[in-house]
Design a protein around this motif. Structure first.
Motif, PDB file in Angstrom:
ATOM      1  N   ALA A   1      -1.111 -23.524 -59.851  1.00 30.84           N
ATOM      2  CA  ALA A   1      -1.435 -22.104 -60.014  1.00 30.84           C
ATOM      3  C   ALA A   1      -2.517 -21.686 -59.032  1.00 30.84           C
ATOM      4  O   ALA A   1      -2.512 -20.553 -58.528  1.00 30.84           O
ATOM      5  CB  ALA A   1      -1.883 -21.838 -61.454  1.00 30.84           C
ATOM      6  N   TYR A   2      -3.433 -22.599 -58.750  1.00 30.02           N
ATOM      7  CA  TYR A   2      -4.497 -22.274 -57.796  1.00 30.02           C
ATOM      8  C   TYR A   2      -3.936 -22.112 -56.382  1.00 30.02           C
ATOM      9  O   TYR A   2      -4.320 -21.186 -55.653  1.00 30.02           O
ATOM     10  CB  TYR A   2      -5.582 -23.352 -57.800  1.00 30.02           C
ATOM     11  N   ILE A   3      -3.040 -22.999 -55.994  1.00 35.07           N
ATOM     12  CA  ILE A   3      -2.399 -22.875 -54.680  1.00 35.07           C
ATOM     13  C   ILE A   3      -1.718 -21.516 -54.555  1.00 35.07           C
ATOM     14  O   ILE A   3      -1.842 -20.832 -53.531  1.00 35.07           O
ATOM     15  CB  ILE A   3      -1.382 -24.012 -54.475  1.00 35.07           C
ATOM     16  N   ALA A   4      -1.000 -21.111 -55.591  1.00 30.59           N
ATOM     17  CA  ALA A   4      -0.301 -19.828 -55.551  1.00 30.59           C
ATOM     18  C   ALA A   4      -1.293 -18.672 -55.449  1.00 30.59           C
ATOM     19  O   ALA A   4      -1.121 -17.759 -54.625  1.00 30.59           O
ATOM     20  CB  ALA A   4       0.571 -19.672 -56.799  1.00 30.59           C
ATOM     21  N   GLY A   5      -2.349 -18.699 -56.275  1.00 31.87           N
ATOM     22  CA  GLY A   5      -3.333 -17.627 -56.246  1.00 31.87           C
ATOM     23  C   GLY A   5      -4.083 -17.566 -54.932  1.00 31.87           C
ATOM     24  O   GLY A   5      -4.324 -16.476 -54.389  1.00 31.87           O
ATOM     25  N   PHE A   6      -4.437 -18.718 -54.396  1.00 28.51           N
ATOM     26  CA  PHE A   6      -5.160 -18.759 -53.127  1.00 28.51           C
ATOM     27  C   PHE A   6      -4.280 -18.263 -51.987  1.00 28.51           C
ATOM     28  O   PHE A   6      -4.737 -17.521 -51.104  1.00 28.51           O
ATOM     29  CB  PHE A   6      -5.642 -20.188 -52.856  1.00 28.51           C
ATOM     30  N   THR A   7      -3.006 -18.637 -51.998  1.00 28.95           N
ATOM     31  CA  THR A   7      -2.084 -18.168 -50.969  1.00 28.95           C
ATOM     32  C   THR A   7      -1.953 -16.651 -51.011  1.00 28.95           C
ATOM     33  O   THR A   7      -1.996 -15.972 -49.971  1.00 28.95           O
ATOM     34  CB  THR A   7      -0.702 -18.823 -51.141  1.00 28.95           C
ATOM     35  N   ARG A   8      -1.798 -16.108 -52.205  1.00 28.32           N
ATOM     36  CA  ARG A   8      -1.718 -14.647 -52.334  1.00 28.32           C
ATOM     37  C   ARG A   8      -2.994 -13.983 -51.832  1.00 28.32           C
ATOM     38  O   ARG A   8      -2.952 -12.938 -51.163  1.00 28.32           O
ATOM     39  CB  ARG A   8      -1.449 -14.258 -53.788  1.00 28.32           C
ATOM     40  N   ALA A   9      -4.143 -14.591 -52.131  1.00 26.36           N
ATOM     41  CA  ALA A   9      -5.420 -14.015 -51.719  1.00 26.36           C
ATOM     42  C   ALA A   9      -5.574 -14.015 -50.202  1.00 26.36           C
ATOM     43  O   ALA A   9      -6.021 -13.030 -49.606  1.00 26.36           O
ATOM     44  CB  ALA A   9      -6.565 -14.791 -52.374  1.00 26.36           C
TER      45      ALA A   9
END
Length: 335
Positions: free
Chosen positions: A231-239
């Protein structure tokens, strides 16, 4: 993909290194995220992604890969964002801290800075000069690539071994002649009269522009943390893609308000970094091996290690999928 080594104190529910990654995040799951210059927390906050993270989090700020590696060793951090060399240092140290995600900025954003009033314009001019050097950092590999490109060895220069945090003062005060600097330290340094940079026509190719998220194996083996890491990878990528698409807002919030730079200096940094790409993990193993080989060829690698042992490719799907969803690019040429 690294094969994590089980030990007598490995939890019974620990994930095997070839097991499918879980996606369910139990309530109360916490990730401790090692940051540098507050980049991760700043881009997550500015983009609105921080409040969307489906787990509890703590950020701890560090300077350089060696300090982060100590935090991993002590179990004081679960994941971190670093350059391309700290994961190699982890392999050398026998620490199982595989790479789980990657971003890539303009490779020439880390430059070889020259102290005031030094007549150094080419890589050949590095001969007999004092160069700031920090083992286990991306800057180490940059220095070694520069020397190799000039046909020089470490015996032809004086490597001044410093902590990464000491580079800006060492080059500003002339304790060293040359230091590899990245932003925002580079822009701050260039505000000093008489300072220069070795032109990219000379230094091009000494940096990869790669930054990695890597995580300690104990966190990956924990089903709850493994799900949170995805979930962190996904959130960081979006950011990060938000920052790509909103450069003016990102400049103001991070570089001006967060780092205390002028809008002009902030603009210079944003321009130098360019848009971030999100390379697929499985395409980076060969590139990482070439960095290992550069360090080894310079006699700075105490033992042979393999890049393939430093990745957990199971995390590649979430990064690639999210990049596609938000319109991110896999390569710099597409950015």
């Amino acid at each position: 993909m690294a094969a994590g080594c089980a030990s007598s104190d490995t939890p019974e529910n620990a994930l095997a290194s070839d097991a499918a990654l879980p996606t369910e995040i139990p309530a109360g799951t916490t990730l401790v995220i090692a940051d540098q210059s507050e980049f991760q927390q700043s881009v997550l906050r500015a983009s609105g992604e921080l409040d969307k993270l489906p787990f509890d989090y703590e950020f701890a700020n560090f300077v350089g890969g060696p300090a982060i590696l100590e935090a991993f060793r002590a179990g004081a951090a679960d994941t971190a964002r670093v350059g391309d060399t700290p994961p190699i240092q982890a392999l050398i140290a026998g620490q199982d801290v595989p790479i789980i995600h990657a971003t890539q900025s303009e490779p020439n954003n880390t430059r070889l800075a020259v102290a005031a009033d030094r007549d150094i314009t080419t890589l050949a001019d590095l001969k007999d000069k004092k160069i700031a050097y920090a083992e286990g950092t991306a800057q180490q590999a940059i220095v070694l690539r520069a020397l190799a490109k000039a046909g020089l060895s470490t015996d032809d220069v004086e490597l001044v071994r410093l902590q990464l945090s000491e580079f800006p003062d060492a080059i500003r005060t002339g304790q060293v002649d040359v230091a590899p600097l990245n932003e925002p330290n580079l822009t701050r340094f260039l505000n000093n009269p008489g300072t220069t940079l070795i032109d990219t026509s000379e230094s091009g190719g000494t940096s990869t522009g790669l930054s990695y998220l890597y995580a300690r194996r104990e966190a990956i083996q924990d089903p709850a943390k493994a799900a949170a890491l995805q979930a962190y990878i996904a959130g960081f990528t979006r950011a990060v893609q938000w920052a790509n698409e909103h450069p003016d807002e990102w400049l103001q919030k991070y570089y001006v308000e967060g780092q205390g730079l002028t809008p002009e200096d902030g603009q210079r940094i944003v321009d130098s970094l360019g848009a971030y790409a999100f390379p697929k993990l499985d395409t980076l193993v060969e590139q990482q091996q070439s960095t290992i080989d550069v360090i080894d060829d310079a006699g700075e690698l105490p033992e042979s290690v393999q890049a393939s042992d430093g990745f957990d490719l199971r995390f590649g799907d979430v990064g690639a999928r999210t990049a596609l969803e938000v319109g991110g690019s896999f390569t710099r040429s597409e950015s």
